[in-house]
Design an enzyme around this catalytic site. Structure first.
Site, short mmCIF file in Angstrom:
data_model
loop_
_atom_site.label_atom_id
_atom_site.label_comp_id
_atom_site.label_asym_id
_atom_site.label_seq_id
_atom_site.Cartn_x
_atom_site.Cartn_y
_atom_site.Cartn_z
N HIS A 1 0.86 -1.26 0.02
CA HIS A 1 0.12 -0.14 -0.05
C HIS A 1 0.91 1.34 -0.24
O HIS A 1 0.29 2.32 -0.52
CB HIS A 1 -0.94 0.17 1.04
CG HIS A 1 -1.89 -1.00 0.88
ND1 HIS A 1 -3.17 -0.60 1.27
CD2 HIS A 1 -2.20 -2.35 0.49
CE1 HIS A 1 -4.03 -1.68 0.92
NE2 HIS A 1 -3.35 -2.55 0.58
N VAL B 1 1.01 3.25 -4.23
CA VAL B 1 0.58 4.85 -4.17
C VAL B 1 1.66 5.66 -4.27
O VAL B 1 2.35 6.06 -3.30
CB VAL B 1 -0.55 4.88 -3.27
CG1 VAL B 1 -1.05 6.20 -3.16
CG2 VAL B 1 -1.45 3.57 -3.16
N ASP C 1 7.24 6.15 -0.47
CA ASP C 1 7.88 7.73 0.07
C ASP C 1 7.34 7.92 1.24
O ASP C 1 7.17 9.03 1.63
CB ASP C 1 7.12 8.60 -1.11
CG ASP C 1 5.67 8.55 -1.27
OD1 ASP C 1 5.01 7.71 -0.52
OD2 ASP C 1 4.97 9.26 -2.06
N PRO D 1 -5.99 -1.82 -6.40
CA PRO D 1 -7.16 -2.56 -7.20
C PRO D 1 -7.95 -3.45 -6.13
O PRO D 1 -7.51 -3.65 -5.14
CB PRO D 1 -6.08 -3.72 -7.84
CG PRO D 1 -4.73 -3.66 -7.56
CD PRO D 1 -4.58 -2.23 -6.68
N THR E 1 0.53 -15.51 0.97
CA THR E 1 0.90 -16.64 1.52
C THR E 1 0.84 -16.59 2.93
O THR E 1 0.80 -17.62 3.87
CB THR E 1 2.34 -17.17 1.08
OG1 THR E 1 2.39 -18.52 1.88
CG2 THR E 1 3.37 -16.20 1.73
N ASP F 1 -3.30 -21.66 3.13
CA ASP F 1 -4.03 -22.80 3.97
C ASP F 1 -3.78 -22.60 5.37
O ASP F 1 -2.55 -21.84 5.95
CB ASP F 1 -3.32 -24.03 3.78
CG ASP F 1 -1.84 -24.30 3.70
OD1 ASP F 1 -1.21 -24.42 4.85
OD2 ASP F 1 -0.86 -23.79 2.66
C1 HEM Z 1 -3.94 -6.94 -7.26
C2 HEM Z 1 -3.22 -6.75 -6.15
C3 HEM Z 1 -3.87 -6.95 -4.45
C4 HEM Z 1 -5.17 -7.22 -4.15
C5 HEM Z 1 -6.50 -6.93 -4.84
C6 HEM Z 1 -5.04 -7.31 -2.71
C7 HEM Z 1 -6.07 -7.37 -1.87
C8 HEM Z 1 -6.25 -7.88 -0.56
C9 HEM Z 1 -7.31 -7.95 0.32
C10 HEM Z 1 -8.58 -7.80 0.04
C11 HEM Z 1 -6.79 -8.37 1.34
C12 HEM Z 1 -7.56 -8.63 2.89
C13 HEM Z 1 -7.99 -7.42 3.60
C14 HEM Z 1 -8.75 -7.47 4.56
O1 HEM Z 1 -9.82 -8.16 4.59
O2 HEM Z 1 -8.30 -7.21 5.88
C15 HEM Z 1 -5.31 -8.35 1.51
C16 HEM Z 1 -4.44 -8.81 2.35
C17 HEM Z 1 -3.01 -8.89 2.28
N1 HEM Z 1 -2.31 -8.33 1.19
FE1 HEM Z 1 -3.14 -8.08 -0.65
N2 HEM Z 1 -3.85 -7.41 -2.36
C18 HEM Z 1 -2.79 -7.19 -3.63
C19 HEM Z 1 -1.65 -7.30 -3.47
C20 HEM Z 1 -0.88 -7.36 -2.72
C21 HEM Z 1 0.56 -7.33 -2.56
C22 HEM Z 1 1.47 -7.06 -3.91
C23 HEM Z 1 1.16 -7.64 -1.34
C24 HEM Z 1 2.73 -7.47 -0.89
C25 HEM Z 1 3.57 -7.57 -1.49
C26 HEM Z 1 0.03 -7.91 -0.64
C27 HEM Z 1 -0.01 -8.31 0.95
C28 HEM Z 1 -0.96 -8.53 1.37
C29 HEM Z 1 -0.74 -9.22 3.18
C30 HEM Z 1 0.24 -9.46 3.46
C31 HEM Z 1 -2.32 -9.28 3.48
C32 HEM Z 1 -2.77 -10.05 4.76
C33 HEM Z 1 -2.65 -8.73 5.82
C34 HEM Z 1 -2.81 -9.03 6.94
O3 HEM Z 1 -3.10 -10.17 7.56
O4 HEM Z 1 -2.88 -8.15 8.05
N3 HEM Z 1 -1.37 -7.80 -1.23
N4 HEM Z 1 -5.00 -8.06 0.31
#
Ligand code: HEM
Ligand SMILES: *[C@@H]1O[C@H](CO)[C@@H](O)[C@H](O)[C@H]1NC(C)=O
Ligand SMILES: CC(=O)N[C@H]1CO[C@H](CO)[C@@H](O)[C@@H]1O
Length: 326
Positions: free
Chosen positions: A68, A72, A76, A159, A190, A246
Site C-alpha cells: 500500500h 501509491v 515515499d 485494485p 501466503t 492454508d
Molecule cells: C491486485 C493486487 C492485490 C489485491 C487486490 C489485494 C487484496 C487484498 C485484500 C482484499 C486483503 C484482505 C484485507 C482484509 O480483509 O483485511 C489483502 C491482504 C493482504 N495483502 Fe493483498 N492484495 C493485492 C496485492 C498485494 C501485494 C502486492 C502484497 C505484498 C507484496 C499484498 C500483501 C497482503 C498481505 C500480507 C495481506 C494480509 C494482511 C494481514 O493479514 O494483515 N497484497 N490483500
C-alpha cells in the site's frame, strides 16, 4: 575538429550528469557510518525480531504495508501520515496494520541519530527482516529513500479483491512491474488474513450478482466449509477472519499459496484468477508451485516494488516522526 570538440564536450556533460544522478540513487548500506557507531539495519532488525516473537502476524502487516506504500505514488512514506485527507484515511487502508512498529523503530533510531533515517527506508528494511523471520530468504535492499511532503487520499487507487488478471496487470504495469512480478508479489498472500466480507457476496452467496450462486472457481469442499462453518450468510460474520493461505502455513513465507491456487483454494478472486483457464499467468503459478524458485524470486520482486518512484538526494525530507510532516 569542431565536431570532435562538440562530441567531447557532450561526453563530459553526460558524465557529469551521470555522476549527479548516480549520487542521488539508492545504495547498498546507505546508512553505514551515518548514525555514529550504530548499525542502522541491525537496530531495525532488533525491533522487528522482538515484535515478531510475540506477534508473528507482523510479517503480514508489513508486507501489506509495503504494497500500500509503494503502490501509491511510490515508496515515499506517504501512507504513514495521519489524516485528515491523507493516504491512510482512504477506504483500502482500513485493515492496514504495522504503523506502530514503524513508529517504534523510528523512536529507537531518533534516540541514536536524529533526522538521519527516513520512514520510507524503515518500512522497506522492516519488511525485509520480517520476511526472513517468517521463513523467507534473506535479501539485501538498497537504502537512501527520502520521505515525500505529500500524502493524499485521492491518490489511492489500489485494485480491489475481485480484480481480473488484466486489471491487476494494468495496475502493476503502471508501477513498472511486469506480470511475473505481479504473480510473485501476490504470493505475499501466503501470509495473513482477509475477512468474510471480502468473499461473501462475490464468491459464496451471489457470484456474478446472482442470488444464491457460488463461485464455480472455488473448490466445492472449501465452498462448503466457508458457507457452513467460517462465513455463514449472516451479517455477524462480516468481520470473521479467514486465512489467505492454508491454515497450516498461514504465517510462513513459502510457496504454498501457489499450491492452493492449483487446487482452486485461493481465497480472493484476484488470487484464484491467476490460475484461471487460459489466464496468461497460469503457467507461472504452476512453475512456482512445482519448483523452489519462489524462495529467491519473491525477494527480487519485493526489491523491485521497494524501488518504485522513490525520492533520493535532496528531494523530500527525513521526517522526525513518521506520521507527520516536519
Ligand atoms: C491486485 C493486487 C492485490 C489485491 C487486490 C489485494 C487484496 C487484498 C485484500 C482484499 C486483503 C484482505 C484485507 C482484509 O480483509 O483485511 C489483502 C491482504 C493482504 N495483502 Fe493483498 N492484495 C493485492 C496485492 C498485494 C501485494 C502486492 C502484497 C505484498 C507484496 C499484498 C500483501 C497482503 C498481505 C500480507 C495481506 C494480509 C494482511 C494481514 O493479514 O494483515 N497484497 N490483500
Ligand atoms: C524455475 O526453476 C526451474 C528448475 O527448478 C528452471 O528450469 C526455471 O527456468 C526456473 N524459472 C524461472 C522463471 O526462473
Ligand atoms: C487508521 C486510519 O486512518 N483509518 C481510516 C481509514 O479510512 C477510513 C475512511 O475510509 C477512516 O474512517 C479511518 O479512520
Amino acid at each position: 575538429m569542431a565536431h570532435r570538440r562538440a562530441a567531447f564536450l557532450l561526453a563530459v556533460a553526460l558524465t557529469v550528469l551521470g555522476l549527479a544522478t548516480t549520487q542521488a540513487q539508492l545504495q547498498n548500506g546507505f546508512y553505514k557510518g551515518k548514525c555514529g557507531a550504530n548499525d542502522v539495519e541491525a537496530i531495525v532488525q532488533g525491533v522487528v525480531k522482538a515484535r515478531f516473537s510475540r506477534e508473528p502476524a507482523v510479517v503480514a502487516h508489513l508486507l501489506r504495508l509495503q504494497f500500500h506504500e509503494c503502490g501509491v505514488n511510490g515508496c515515499d512514506g506517504g501512507l504513514l501520515i495521519d489524516g485528515p485527507g491523507t493516504e491512510k484515511t482512504a477506504p483500502p487502508n482500513l485493515s492496514v496494520k504495522g504503523y506502530d512498529l514503524i513508529a517504534d523503530v523510528k523512536t529507537e533510531l531518533e534516540k541514536r541519530c536524529p533526522g538521519v533515517v527516513s520512514c520510507s527506508d524503515i518500512e522497506i528494511l522492516a519488511t525485509r527482516d520480517a520476511v526472513r523471520l517468517a521463513g523467507g530468504n534473506a535479501y539485501t535492499v538498497r537504502t537512501g529513500r527520502r520521505d515525500r511532503r505529500q500524502s493524499k487520499a485521492g491518490d489511492v487507487n489500489l485494485p480491489g479483491p475481485e480484480s481480473t488478471v488484466a486489471q491487476a496487470t494494468a495496475f502493476f504495469g503502471k508501477l513498472g512491474l511486469g506480470q511475473m512480478d505481479m504473480v510473485l508479489l501476490l504470493g505475499a498472500h501466503t501470509v495473513g488474513v482477509t475477512h468474510c466480507s471480502a468473499i461473501k457476496s462475490s464468491r459464496l452467496y451471489s457470484y456474478g450478482g446472482k442470488a444464491g450462486a457460488t463461485d464455480p472457481n472455488l473448490d466445492p469442499y472449501y465452498a462448503f466449509v466457508y458457507k457452513n462453518y467460517v462465513c455463514p450468510n449472516k451479517p455477524s460474520t462480516d468481520n470473521t477472519v479467514v486465512f489467505l493461505d492454508d491454515q497450516w502455513s498461514a504465517l510462513k513465507v513459502d510457496k504454498s499459496f501457489y499450491k492452493m491456487l492449483q487446487k482452486r483454494r485461493g481465497v480472493l478472486s484476484v488470487d484464484q484468477n491467476l490460475y484461471g483457464h487460459g489466464a496468461p499467468t497460469r503457467w507461472m503459478v504452476d512453475m512456482l508451485a512445482n519448483t523452489e524458485n519462489f524462495s529467491w524470486l519473491f525477494p527480487q520482486a519485493l526489491v523491485k516494488l521497494s524501488e518504485v518512484n522513490v525520492l533520493t538526494g535532496a528531494q523530500g525530507e527525513i521526517r522526525r516522526v513518521c506520521n507527520k510532516f516536519n
